[in-house]
Design a protein around this motif. Structure first.
Motif, PDB file in Angstrom:
ATOM      1  N   THR A   1      71.970  52.648  61.742  1.00 55.39           N
ATOM      2  CA  THR A   1      72.692  51.475  61.220  1.00 55.39           C
ATOM      3  C   THR A   1      71.751  50.499  60.506  1.00 55.39           C
ATOM      4  OG1 THR A   1      74.167  51.709  63.112  1.00 55.39           O
ATOM      5  CG2 THR A   1      74.344  49.675  61.848  1.00 55.39           C
TER       6      THR A   1
ATOM      7  N   ASP B   1      78.144  56.842  56.155  1.00 55.21           N
ATOM      8  CA  ASP B   1      77.563  56.886  57.499  1.00 55.21           C
ATOM      9  C   ASP B   1      78.232  57.997  58.294  1.00 55.21           C
ATOM     10  OD1 ASP B   1      76.069  55.952  59.752  1.00 55.21           O
ATOM     11  OD2 ASP B   1      77.868  54.926  60.481  1.00 55.21           O
ATOM     12  N   GLU B   2      77.468  58.641  59.151  1.00 59.87           N
ATOM     13  CA  GLU B   2      78.018  59.720  60.003  1.00 59.87           C
ATOM     14  C   GLU B   2      78.846  60.680  59.147  1.00 59.87           C
ATOM     15  OE1 GLU B   2      77.616  59.519  63.539  1.00 59.87           O
ATOM     16  OE2 GLU B   2      76.891  57.453  63.693  1.00 59.87           O
TER      17      GLU B   2
HETATM   18 MG    MG Z   1      75.512  55.464  63.520  1.00 54.96          MG
END
Ligand code: MG
Ligand code: ADP
Length: 240
Positions: free
Chosen positions: A79, A181-182
């Motif tokens: 993050t 993200d992810e």
């Molecule tokens: Mg993450």
């Protein structure tokens, strides 16, 4: 809407040289990175002193504006690896509320979106950017009223595409940074077409950071579509 302010390009170039000269092997603490006092203060107040391996490797590259394909397992600190470059790049471009959406973060679940939003609020506390969260289905009206004032938007793929299609205030024309993200989880959850449609709607001239815990064929396909000449960063957890 047009960008209201243009930073002095000489100053940006100087920063660029500074970022490129960072020797990652000498970075022990966040203070060793040429980050803005606003970001360093936020990090300190959150109790973050030392970057994790994925942060060390990707923050430098992110600051220089490169596209990144980053792989590191859950819990490795991905993050901040994208939030710090977002904050710094918008800050050095003197981004203001009037400049609209500067960065878009796509993550697979509401829960993750909320966590990223909260982390951004804490670490970015001393910056003046406004952040928006696009999750769930109920607050569309509220979001419509203020979407054009959001500088950093975090959301799930389906809802982001819905805003792109239906909300005239969700304007991506100035957007500079896209974070996927992810990405492996997004694809596992069946969001491939949605993600491709989002990416197709965004300005071609942008920086894209793609993070994933695993590198599958579908992640590589998404990377091919969304990234330009990316740097590959793969970090394996060391045993404690
Ligand atoms: Mg993450
Ligand atoms: P990932 O996205 O890779 O799964 P997160 O970004 O969610 O990982 O971070 C996992 C945990 O590690 C969070 O609780 C976060 O607060 C913590 N963390 C992240 N970076 C650091 C750091 N540099 N120092 C200490 N803790 C950190």
């Amino acid at each position: 809407r047009k960008k209201a302010t243009t930073p002095e390009s000489a100053a940006i170039e100087k920063l660029q040289e500074k970022y490129e000269a960072i020797d990652v092997s000498t970075i022990n603490s966040f203070d060793d990175l040429p980050l803005s006092p606003k970001t360093l203060k936020g990090l300190k107040e959150c109790g973050y002193t030392k970057p994790t391996d994925i942060q060390r490797e990707t923050i430098k590259l992110g600051l220089t504006g490169k596209d990144i394909l980053g792989a590191a397992q859950t819990g490795s600190g991905k993050t901040l690896a994208f939030l710090i470059p977002i904050l710094e790049r918008l800050y050095c471009k003197q981004w203001t509320r009037l400049d609209g959406l500067g960065a878009l973060v796509i993550t697979p679940t509401r829960e993750l979106a909320y966590q990223i939003f909260e982390e951004l609020r804490r670490v970015g506390e001393h910056h003046e950017f406004s952040a928006g969260l696009i999750i769930g289905g109920k607050d569309l009206k509220f979001e419509r009223n203020r979407m054009d004032q959001c500088n950093i938007v975090i959301g799930t793929p389906g809802r982001i595409l819905q805003h792109m299609d239906e909300n005239p205030l969700f304007d991506c024309v100035n957007m500079e940074i896209l974070v996927l993200d992810e990405a492996d989880r997004c694809l596992d959850m069946g969001f491939e077409q949605t993600m491709n449609a989002i990416v197709a709607n965004l300005p071609a001239k942008r920086q894209t950071l793609l993070f994933s815990a695993t590198q599958t064929k579908s992640v590589r396909d998404l990377a091919r579509l969304s990234l330009k000449n990316p740097a590959y960063v793969s970090v394996h957890e060391h045993s404690e």
